[in-house]
Design a protein around this motif. Structure first.
Motif, short mmCIF file in Angstrom:
data_model
loop_
_atom_site.label_atom_id
_atom_site.label_comp_id
_atom_site.label_asym_id
_atom_site.label_seq_id
_atom_site.Cartn_x
_atom_site.Cartn_y
_atom_site.Cartn_z
N SER A 5 0.92 -1.26 -0.08
CA SER A 5 -0.07 -0.03 0.05
C SER A 5 0.78 1.29 -0.09
CB SER A 5 -0.90 -0.08 1.07
OG SER A 5 0.02 0.22 2.37
N PRO A 6 0.25 2.35 -0.62
CA PRO A 6 1.30 3.38 -0.44
C PRO A 6 1.55 4.04 0.86
CG PRO A 6 -0.73 4.02 -1.98
CD PRO A 6 -0.89 2.50 -1.31
N GLU A 7 0.63 3.68 1.84
CA GLU A 7 1.22 4.19 3.38
C GLU A 7 2.22 3.55 3.68
OE1 GLU A 7 -1.98 2.87 2.19
OE2 GLU A 7 -3.51 4.37 2.36
N LEU A 10 5.38 5.44 2.94
CA LEU A 10 5.82 6.76 3.70
C LEU A 10 6.20 6.11 5.41
CD1 LEU A 10 3.03 9.23 3.35
CD2 LEU A 10 5.47 9.25 2.70
N VAL A 465 5.95 -0.99 -10.47
CA VAL A 465 5.24 0.00 -10.57
C VAL A 465 4.27 -0.05 -11.55
CG1 VAL A 465 5.26 2.60 -11.06
CG2 VAL A 465 7.13 1.41 -9.69
N ARG B 136 -8.76 7.91 -0.54
CA ARG B 136 -7.15 7.47 -0.07
C ARG B 136 -6.38 8.43 -1.14
NH1 ARG B 136 -6.14 1.52 -1.16
NH2 ARG B 136 -4.14 2.26 -0.81
N LEU B 138 -3.44 9.42 -1.23
CA LEU B 138 -1.95 9.02 -1.73
C LEU B 138 -2.13 7.90 -2.69
CD1 LEU B 138 1.03 9.56 -1.21
CD2 LEU B 138 0.92 7.86 0.29
N LEU B 142 -0.86 8.32 -6.93
CA LEU B 142 -0.07 7.25 -7.54
C LEU B 142 -0.86 6.58 -8.91
CD1 LEU B 142 1.77 5.46 -4.51
CD2 LEU B 142 2.58 7.10 -6.17
N ARG B 146 0.12 6.57 -12.81
CA ARG B 146 0.37 5.51 -13.56
C ARG B 146 -0.54 5.45 -14.52
NH1 ARG B 146 -0.15 -0.46 -10.82
NH2 ARG B 146 -2.33 0.02 -11.31
#
Lengths: 479, 306
Positions: A5-7, A10, A465, B136, B138, B142, B146
């Motif tokens: 997850s993007p969290e 960080l 990615v 969400r 963030l 992303l 993409r």
């Protein structure tokens, strides 16, 4: 919080920075690990933090009580029994209560009774099976005097809740992990670099291989119009690689992430699909759980040093419990029984420890015989995953029927594009793992030249990615 | 530690620079091509930006000077944003703008007025609902990056504008007399049935129509926008097939018509309402999309009224 997850992008740098800034203060550093781990876990549902805190606190108190007790005294045995009941009781209540009560009610109804049953209907706390088993291992090791009970609650809480392996393993032993929280840790450049590399490889396995396989496998297995023999075979084959990429990917990320913090976790997978028989498969698949059951269940039951009937019983017990550990469903029990049935002939024939080495250890390619053995084992594992993937025994039966009935074989149209990506990346995965089968993980051996090595990193990063088909959760979270 | 961080920065620098440069390149190029896609050809002076219903109904080959920028499955605010982009890309060229307002759009979530939305923004509006639904930010940023830079959704959108008519000649238009629902082929018959039922249900299940419908707020914003660009706004409502019209609660349709007519009167705009237009059953390929023949019949009628 999920690794993919993007969290987490960080979270990890922040925790990494805070952890090493506190490097000179061991207790503070451990406290920071506990806090970070609780944030990591509570991100999903903070209410279940109470459960992990209770499990940790009880196990730590058990250790303290045990430190002054006579070894294996009656009081000590009673405490151990109580501890097991509490830990397994929590697991049972959250994971199995509804299932067994439901099954019992069905049985009573079939006998003509009208039982009034109350279901808990609570969500299964993420990773409860993992940290419960970790706490149990400490309790049993302290009881057996294999480890001295710790008086440091912070280190102990850090051992139970260490975030990289908290929700899906590896199920660590106190003998390995706890001492690492009791001594100061120094930053090691080499370890950190290898950790990053292992994490990257884990992300590749999870995000690229497993997630693309998941899209295609779900499409084939969940779509009724594709229920022909060929589609089912392909779906199960893709699921076979999905579950491997998913779980071993998680393990690689967890182990790599721990290395960034100067902590070494045990290996959880060792190229299981290159195993030459089912016994070797189980020495290479989910090693931390297999060895857990071996040490805390199989050997206490008598292991393989007993009569034939007891060996049969022990084998079935360990495999059925292992199946049930994965979830409250008869499909998991059937999966365990299937593997027990495959394992027994090897055990009774004394052939279960034939393959302790790495396949084709001193050669680049396997012999034809080895290849045949590997394919046969893979085929059996695949049949087992059919049971594992099905929602019910009935569904598994339908899939098996389709798979053997050639009349149902038909052309597969409109497969999602992820099928092609999955096929290519599975080939890459197998190739890389074959040439690294002697190493601790997939891409442990890379070219020495920096530009080439970095080229590999960039390609992996690019694939992670751009070739991830949306965020998918980890299969083993539900266990 | 210092060595590790230095290596990490060195490693991260390369893909970061490449990603930033590539993103900048793609965004600039895509923006340019998007503006190119919106630019009117010689002789085109009338535009319409709406959904598939309008795209299928108005044939530019029959209505001289019309450029149909409509695309499938859009909401009112998306239509309004595209209109804003069209006007910005063609300063002084647009004489007339057809603003389509449909009762079917009542069911869509159109909670933001045009004035709040920035004009360049096609990326934003493609993903606007994604942001809102997922909460969400963030993850959305992303995935947005993409989708835009790699998957080129922007490009897909531009293509959909350029593709012109939505009719598919391979599909055989017709009507299922047993159900009264239009169908395009055996394969899509089932879909067409549920489509009409869904659409009617969406309208019928909404709260009662009131004068502060977001739809009407956006409509008023669009009228002001068109006038500010020096063009003449014309409000239209495309026809519905008989079965679909009957499936929708009549009180709602009446309320809708009354509201739009009142707004048009207040703003001094012509309103061409074809809601009650009875087109033969052969003109439809499903509950609310005209087929090629239907478009020809309707476009001629529309041209005459215009």
């Amino acid at each position: 919080m999920l690794f993919n997850s993007p969290e987490f992008l960080l979270f990890l740098p922040l925790v990494f920075a805070g952890y090493w800034l506190l490097g000179a203060h061991l207790r503070l550093q451990n406290l920071f690990v506990v806090a970070a781990s609780y944030v990591f876990y509570g991100w999903w549902d903070w209410r279940f933090l109470a459960l992990i805190i209770f499990t940790s606190a009880w196990s730590w108190i058990f250790g303290l009580l045990e430190s002054n007790a006579e070894p294996r005294s009656a009081a000590s045995k009673a405490r151990l029994a109580l501890s097991c009941v509490i830990n397994l009781g929590i697991l049972g209540a959250f994971k199995y209560y509804d299932f067994f009560v439901g099954q019992a009610a069905e049985l009573l109804r079939a006998c003509g009774f009208e039982p009034h049953v109350a279901f808990l209907q609570v969500a299964l706390p993420v990773g409860v099976s993992f940290y419960t088993f970790q706490a149990l291992s400490y309790t049993i090791d302290v009881y057996r005097r294999q480890i001295a009970p710790t008086r440091d609650p912070i280190a102990f809480f850090a051992f139970i809740s260490f975030f990289p392996q908290l929700v899906a393993g590896p199920i660590e032993r106190a003998t390995n992990l706890l001492p690492q929280f009791l001594r100061p840790r120094a930053f090691d450049y080499g370890e950190a670099v290898l950790g990053c590399r292992q994490m990257l490889w884990g992300f590749f396995k999870k995000c690229v291989v497993a997630d693309n396989c998941a899209v295609a496998a779900n499409f084939l297995l969940n779509n009724a119009s594709f229920h022909n023999g060929l589609g089912t075979w392909l779906g199960v084959l893709l699921f076979t690689f999905q579950i491997y990429g998913d779980f071993s990917g998680y393990s690689d990320i967890a182990i790599g992430c721990s290395r960034l913090f100067g902590i070494r976790l045990m290996r959880n997978f060792a190229c299981p699909y290159f195993a030459r028989d089912i016994a070797e498969f189980w020495r290479r698949w989910h090693i931390s759980l297999t060895t857990w059951f071996r040490d805390y269940l199989y050997i206490p039951l008598g292991g393989s040093r007993c009569g034939a009937w007891k060996r049969v019983r022990n084998t079935f017990v360990i495999f059925l419990v292992s199946g049930l550990w994965h979830g409250a469903n008869w499909t998991f029990v059937a999966w365990g029984a299937f593997h027990a049935a495959l394992f027994l002939p090897l055990l009774l024939g004394g052939r279960n420890r034939r393959h302790l080495d790495v396949v084709a250890e001193d050669r680049a390619l396997p012999s034809l015989r080895e290849l045949g053995e590997m394919l046969r084992t893979f085929f059996f594992a695949l049949l087992g995953w059919t049971l594992f993937r099905a929602q019910s025994i009935g569904e598994a039966g339908r899939w098996f029927r389709d798979m053997v009935d050639v009349r149902t074989f038909g052309a597969l149209h409109h497969l999602p594009r992820e099928t092609a990506i999955a096929a290519i990346t599975v080939a890459v995965l197998l190739l890389v793992e074959w040439f690294n089968r002697r190493e601790a993980y997939g891409c442990a051996r890379l070219p020495r030249m920096t530009s080439l090595r970095w080229g590999v990193y960039f390609v992996l990063l690019w694939l992670v990615v751009f070739y991830t088909p949306g965020s998918q959760t980890f299969i083993y979270f539900q266990f | 530690m210092r060595r590790f961080l230095k290596r990490l920065i060195q490693f991260a620098a390369i893909p970061t620079v490449i990603a930033v440069a590539w993103t900048a390149f793609v965004v600039v190029m895509e923006y340019r091509s998007y503006v190119g896609a919106l630019t009117l050809a010689e002789g085109e002076t009338m535009v319409v930006c709406s959904d598939s219903q309008t795209k299928d109904a108005l044939d530019p080959a029959i209505i001289p000077g019309l450029r149909n920028f409509s695309t499938a499955a859009t909401t009112c605010d998306q239509d309004a944003m595209r209109l804003k982009d069209v006007l910005a890309a063609n300063p002084g060229k647009v004489r007339r703008v057809l603003i389509d307002v449909s009762p079917l759009k009542i069911g869509y979530d159109i909670s933001r007025p045009v004035s709040e939305l920035n004009a360049a923004r096609v990326h934003t509006f493609i993903h606007f609902y994604h942001f809102k639904e997922n909460r969400r930010p963030l993850g959305s940023v992303l995935s947005l990056w993409r989708d835009v830079v790699f998957k080129r959704k922007f490009n897909e959108f531009r293509k959909s504008i350029l593709r012109g008519r939505r009719w598919q000649s391979s599909l055989v238009g017709g009507f299922d007399p047993s159900t009264g629902v239009g169908f395009v082929s055996r394969k899509l018959r089932k879909m067409a049935r549920s489509d009409a039922a869904d659409k009617a249900a969406r309208v019928n299940n909404r709260p009662p129509a009131t004068s502060d419908l977001p739809l009407l707020v956006i409509l008023e914003e669009q009228v002001k926008l068109v006038r500010a660009a020096g063009a003449e706004p014309i409000i239209t409502t495309m026809p519905l097939s008989g079965p679909l019209r009957e499936a929708i609660d009549q009180a709602r349709l009446t309320a809708f018509t009354r509201e739009v007519e009142a707004l048009a009167r207040r703003l001094g705009v012509v309103y061409l309402n074809y809601l009650e237009l009875d087109l033969p059953i052969e003109c439809w390929h499903d509950g609310n999309h005209l087929n090629r023949d239907g478009a020809e019949v309707f476009s001629k009628r529309f041209l005459r009224d215009l």
